[in-house]
Scaffold this motif. Sequence first.
Motif, PDB file in Angstrom:
ATOM      1  N   VAL A  51      -2.730   7.728   5.855  1.00  0.00           N
ATOM      2  CA  VAL A  51      -3.416   7.655   4.566  1.00  0.00           C
ATOM      3  C   VAL A  51      -2.939   8.831   3.717  1.00  0.00           C
ATOM      4  CG1 VAL A  51      -5.642   7.593   3.388  1.00  0.00           C
ATOM      5  CG2 VAL A  51      -5.425   6.629   5.687  1.00  0.00           C
ATOM      6  N   ALA A  52      -2.545   8.549   2.481  1.00  0.00           N
ATOM      7  CA  ALA A  52      -1.988   9.585   1.613  1.00  0.00           C
ATOM      8  C   ALA A  52      -3.017  10.669   1.317  1.00  0.00           C
ATOM      9  CB  ALA A  52      -1.493   8.971   0.308  1.00  0.00           C
ATOM     10  N   MET A  53      -2.540  11.895   1.222  1.00  0.00           N
ATOM     11  CA  MET A  53      -3.365  13.025   0.819  1.00  0.00           C
ATOM     12  C   MET A  53      -2.787  13.609  -0.463  1.00  0.00           C
ATOM     13  SD  MET A  53      -4.302  15.137   4.280  1.00  0.00           S
ATOM     14  CE  MET A  53      -5.450  16.177   3.340  1.00  0.00           C
ATOM     15  N   HIS A  54      -3.663  14.173  -1.290  1.00  0.00           N
ATOM     16  CA  HIS A  54      -3.200  14.806  -2.524  1.00  0.00           C
ATOM     17  C   HIS A  54      -2.682  16.203  -2.233  1.00  0.00           C
ATOM     18  CE1 HIS A  54      -4.308  11.822  -5.445  1.00  0.00           C
ATOM     19  NE2 HIS A  54      -5.482  11.689  -4.871  1.00  0.00           N
ATOM     20  N   LEU A  97       0.827  -1.203   0.000  1.00  0.00           N
ATOM     21  CA  LEU A  97       0.000   0.000   0.000  1.00  0.00           C
ATOM     22  C   LEU A  97       0.865   1.258   0.000  1.00  0.00           C
ATOM     23  CD1 LEU A  97      -2.741  -1.165   2.512  1.00  0.00           C
ATOM     24  CD2 LEU A  97      -3.005  -0.862   0.037  1.00  0.00           C
ATOM     25  N   VAL A  98       2.009   1.191   0.658  1.00  0.00           N
ATOM     26  CA  VAL A  98       2.957   2.309   0.635  1.00  0.00           C
ATOM     27  C   VAL A  98       3.565   2.449  -0.755  1.00  0.00           C
ATOM     28  CG1 VAL A  98       5.178   3.147   1.510  1.00  0.00           C
ATOM     29  CG2 VAL A  98       3.459   2.241   3.106  1.00  0.00           C
ATOM     30  N   ALA A  99       3.955   1.327  -1.361  1.00  0.00           N
ATOM     31  CA  ALA A  99       4.548   1.355  -2.700  1.00  0.00           C
ATOM     32  C   ALA A  99       3.575   1.909  -3.724  1.00  0.00           C
ATOM     33  CB  ALA A  99       4.996  -0.051  -3.107  1.00  0.00           C
ATOM     34  N   GLU A 100       2.279   1.742  -3.496  1.00  0.00           N
ATOM     35  CA  GLU A 100       1.250   2.229  -4.416  1.00  0.00           C
ATOM     36  C   GLU A 100       0.783   3.635  -4.064  1.00  0.00           C
ATOM     37  OE1 GLU A 100      -1.729  -0.801  -4.193  1.00  0.00           O
ATOM     38  OE2 GLU A 100      -0.421  -2.330  -5.059  1.00  0.00           O
ATOM     39  N   VAL A 120       7.135   6.549 -14.924  1.00  0.00           N
ATOM     40  CA  VAL A 120       7.355   5.114 -14.961  1.00  0.00           C
ATOM     41  C   VAL A 120       7.166   4.554 -13.561  1.00  0.00           C
ATOM     42  CG1 VAL A 120       9.004   3.280 -15.434  1.00  0.00           C
ATOM     43  CG2 VAL A 120       8.951   5.321 -16.881  1.00  0.00           C
ATOM     44  N   ALA A 121       6.323   3.535 -13.442  1.00  0.00           N
ATOM     45  CA  ALA A 121       6.075   2.924 -12.134  1.00  0.00           C
ATOM     46  C   ALA A 121       7.357   2.312 -11.597  1.00  0.00           C
ATOM     47  CB  ALA A 121       4.978   1.868 -12.237  1.00  0.00           C
ATOM     48  N   GLN A 122       7.546   2.499 -10.291  1.00  0.00           N
ATOM     49  CA  GLN A 122       8.766   1.962  -9.643  1.00  0.00           C
ATOM     50  C   GLN A 122       8.516   0.546  -9.148  1.00  0.00           C
ATOM     51  OE1 GLN A 122      11.659   3.741  -9.639  1.00  0.00           O
ATOM     52  NE2 GLN A 122      10.503   5.163 -10.911  1.00  0.00           N
TER      53      GLN A 122
END
Length: 246
Positions: free
Chosen positions: A77-80, A61-64, A244-246
């Motif tokens: 939780v990520a914020m924009h 979930l962190v990687a995404e 590019v996705a890591q």
Amino acid sequence: MREYAPSSSVGLTLYKLVKRQMLAGLSAGEWKPGEVIPAEKQLSQRFDVSIGTLRKAIDELVAENILIRHQGRGTFVAMHSREQHLFHFFNVVRHDGLKAPPDVALVQFAKTRADKKTCEKLGIASSAKVFKLTNVLRLNNAPVQVDEITVPEALFAGLSESQLRNRPSTLYSLYQEAFGLNVIRIDERVRATPADEEQARLLGIAPGTALLQIHRIAFSYNNQPIECRVSYLDTRHYEYCPRVAQ
């Protein structure tokens, strides 16, 4: 949080099941953007798994970019933010590679009924009501892109022209803060197209000028589509360069 039935877990490893259950909690608003999630010990007890299994789910979930770890403070939780939007969702760069946030101007806003194709893309009922908006994006004081955006009224009840014009940050920040909808990934397809009369007028180019047409579907948790967007990029000085996705 609603637990998943055994039949839904066939073929999934244990940490994937934990990840799915955490996504269900995020989708239900149990943990909101910017909030810290419970401690690992508490979550491992809740899901009846080891700390190692839980961490593997959280690692994904962190990687995404769905969760963010802050050393010594916990996992949030990520914020924009404007910076996140720029580097994860805005894929236009100048020919020399310079990337900068665009100035965005709303030129049209309306509530209407979606056509069949849009309904299919958004996974909504036939002829469901939607909000449609058109933005012009400017870089270095010149218009470079037109965005035609459609979102379901059912998910964005009460969305107003005033909210769009006066939002303090990005559009995806507005989705998150006002409607609890967090864009976590996008799917894009590109093709060439000639500018029509309206696109030409907004971009200050001749009708028929070649543009790059970018079709985007934005997804929230559990692959829920929440936005359908078609962008028209003037590529004379700028180009499309997806991260590019890591």
